[in-house]
Design a protein around this motif. Sequence first.
Motif, mmCIF file in Angstrom:
data_model
loop_
_atom_site.group_PDB
_atom_site.id
_atom_site.type_symbol
_atom_site.label_atom_id
_atom_site.label_comp_id
_atom_site.label_asym_id
_atom_site.label_seq_id
_atom_site.Cartn_x
_atom_site.Cartn_y
_atom_site.Cartn_z
ATOM 1 N N MET A 1 0.850 -1.198 0.000
ATOM 2 C CA MET A 1 0.000 0.000 0.000
ATOM 3 C C MET A 1 0.888 1.252 0.000
ATOM 4 N N LYS A 2 0.383 2.314 -0.586
ATOM 5 C CA LYS A 2 1.179 3.542 -0.726
ATOM 6 C C LYS A 2 0.349 4.769 -0.356
ATOM 7 N N THR A 3 0.974 5.779 0.190
ATOM 8 C CA THR A 3 0.277 7.048 0.443
ATOM 9 C C THR A 3 1.294 8.178 0.432
ATOM 10 N N ASP A 4 0.804 9.384 0.238
ATOM 11 C CA ASP A 4 1.700 10.534 0.389
ATOM 12 C C ASP A 4 1.941 10.763 1.882
ATOM 13 N N VAL A 5 0.845 10.975 2.653
ATOM 14 C CA VAL A 5 0.994 11.225 4.095
ATOM 15 C C VAL A 5 0.334 10.104 4.884
ATOM 16 N N LEU A 6 1.126 9.464 5.734
ATOM 17 C CA LEU A 6 0.600 8.448 6.655
ATOM 18 C C LEU A 6 0.390 9.109 8.013
ATOM 19 N N ILE A 7 -0.821 9.024 8.526
ATOM 20 C CA ILE A 7 -1.115 9.560 9.860
ATOM 21 C C ILE A 7 -1.278 8.392 10.813
ATOM 22 N N ILE A 8 -0.533 8.428 11.914
ATOM 23 C CA ILE A 8 -0.605 7.331 12.886
ATOM 24 C C ILE A 8 -1.434 7.796 14.076
ATOM 25 N N TYR A 19 -8.109 15.691 8.151
ATOM 26 C CA TYR A 19 -9.065 16.603 7.494
ATOM 27 C C TYR A 19 -8.344 17.791 6.848
ATOM 28 N N PHE A 20 -7.462 18.457 7.632
ATOM 29 C CA PHE A 20 -6.846 19.679 7.098
ATOM 30 C C PHE A 20 -5.937 19.375 5.901
ATOM 31 N N LEU A 21 -5.408 18.152 5.813
ATOM 32 C CA LEU A 21 -4.610 17.769 4.634
ATOM 33 C C LEU A 21 -5.522 17.375 3.473
ATOM 34 N N ALA A 22 -6.516 16.546 3.769
ATOM 35 C CA ALA A 22 -7.375 16.033 2.691
ATOM 36 C C ALA A 22 -8.173 17.158 2.026
ATOM 37 N N ARG A 23 -8.541 18.169 2.818
ATOM 38 C CA ARG A 23 -9.339 19.263 2.209
ATOM 39 C C ARG A 23 -8.510 20.029 1.180
ATOM 40 N N GLU A 24 -7.169 19.911 1.265
ATOM 41 C CA GLU A 24 -6.285 20.561 0.284
ATOM 42 C C GLU A 24 -5.894 19.601 -0.823
ATOM 43 N N GLY A 25 -6.533 18.441 -0.867
ATOM 44 C CA GLY A 25 -6.278 17.488 -1.951
ATOM 45 C C GLY A 25 -5.080 16.581 -1.731
ATOM 46 N N ILE A 26 -4.535 16.565 -0.521
ATOM 47 C CA ILE A 26 -3.379 15.699 -0.237
ATOM 48 C C ILE A 26 -3.859 14.264 -0.031
ATOM 49 N N HIS A 174 -13.345 14.223 1.831
ATOM 50 C CA HIS A 174 -12.345 14.819 0.929
ATOM 51 C C HIS A 174 -11.351 13.766 0.412
ATOM 52 N N GLY A 175 -11.641 12.504 0.636
ATOM 53 C CA GLY A 175 -10.824 11.455 0.015
ATOM 54 C C GLY A 175 -9.821 10.759 0.912
ATOM 55 N N ALA A 176 -9.744 11.142 2.195
ATOM 56 C CA ALA A 176 -8.800 10.466 3.097
ATOM 57 C C ALA A 176 -9.234 9.010 3.278
ATOM 58 N N ARG A 177 -8.244 8.112 3.407
ATOM 59 C CA ARG A 177 -8.551 6.705 3.705
ATOM 60 C C ARG A 177 -8.246 6.449 5.179
#
Length: 379
Positions: A1-8, A19-26, A174-177
């Motif tokens: 699996m791959k992602t730009d930003v992994l949040i733990i 939320y604050f990352l995904a709302r900017e399309g990250i 906003h697309g976050a998984r």
Amino acid sequence: MKTDVLIIGGGLAGCATAYFLAREGIDVLLVERFDLNTQASGANAGSLHIQIPHDAFVTEGADWAREFAPTIRLMTESTKLWATIGAEIDCDLEVKITGGLLVAHTQGQMRDIGRKADIERRHGVNIEFLDRNEVRALAPYISDNVIGGAFCPDEGSANPLKATPGFAEAAMHHGARIMCNTEIVGLEDTSKGFVAQTTAGSIAARRIVNCGGADAGTVAALLGLNLPVEGHPIQVSVTEPAEALVPHLVYAAAEKLTLKQMRNGTFIIGGGWPATRRQNDNKLAVNLRSLRDNMRLALNVVPALADIHVVRSWPAIVNGTADWKPILGEVPGHAGFFMNMFPWMGFTAGPISALAVAELVMGRRPSFDLKRFSAQRYA
Ligand SMILES: Cc1cc2nc3c(=O)[nH]c(=O)nc-3n(C[C@H](O)[C@H](O)[C@H](O)COP(=O)(O)OP(=O)(O)OC[C@H]3O[C@@H](n4cnc5c(N)ncnc54)[C@H](O)[C@@H]3O)c2cc1C
């Protein structure tokens, strides 16, 4: 699996950062070892604090308070964000900014409140000193044995059962998984980014935000970092619903107390009293002595509570640091690895810390300068 930003971590810090990352399309993937909002973020008392905690001021002293005081501005900004963010994420967070009232029973406590208020005012806190009559006029529900206090009109409360799920929903919109029941068990910093080992396989990530709460130190240690994050078992209680009586967040200078009435009429009563770890299985349990002393203090401040039953008390681990200051931002020497760990009052500070850390992750100037909260102080 791959992602730009992994949040733990799927508490408030993790879900708000997502939320604050995904709302900017990250591209964001959040990994939580249990379910969302099951640790401190969902078990806390919901107070939105700005004043320096009085019990810490008494035990740690005025020098500590002066060192800690710049953190207040972060909490003030966060409380402003609490007031507006619900509309943005389309979730009623039950935010109530009706002020925090710290009351004193003795002249010695009044002097301590005055010394603390001097420090707070220098850091922009709007705080009024009240004598006995002024307390009565503002808060007729307060006990006659209270001789005065301090009032900060910008404090209040929100609903911890709504905040983290609200941010998580908005992040997913906003697309976050989000992956629950998945634990991060290993981290490697390679020349091409990070590889996280989880209980459900490996994840490649360009950047990581560590929102592990009381376990953020353990998560950081997976990369060889030594960040002294603490975890302390404390407890809170809730009463049955009652007629509207107490509009404020109430504290006592005598000992640990936070007390507020929620929108549904229940009172949430806490203040950081210690809970217990059971010897036989190491599980958390309510400490009955803490419960008794907490309720005794509550009654000594709001006598009308005598007719209202406590229906539940629960323990949970609060994340801490020895200096009470947060660890926020990119860890020096570990490009791409960010911390979002606000101790003791991380519910209050959750929104602004998440916004500012997300801005740093995106390479933007943060809405709030986080330099003084860097992990650098532990280098
Ligand atoms: C009883 C109590 C009362 C409180 N009252 C207040 C209050 O009134 N006001 C206030 O401002 N603050 C209060 N706090 C503090 C506040 O709740 C916390 O500071 C805040 O919720 C921390 O949020 P967080 O997201 O960093 O941590 P958490 O909510 O603890 O979330 C961290 C998450 O990371 C996950 N995690 C950890 N390690 C891993 C791993 N290896 N892999 C995957 N996931 C992992 C955990 O399972 C957890 O879900 C209170 C705390 C407690 C316990």
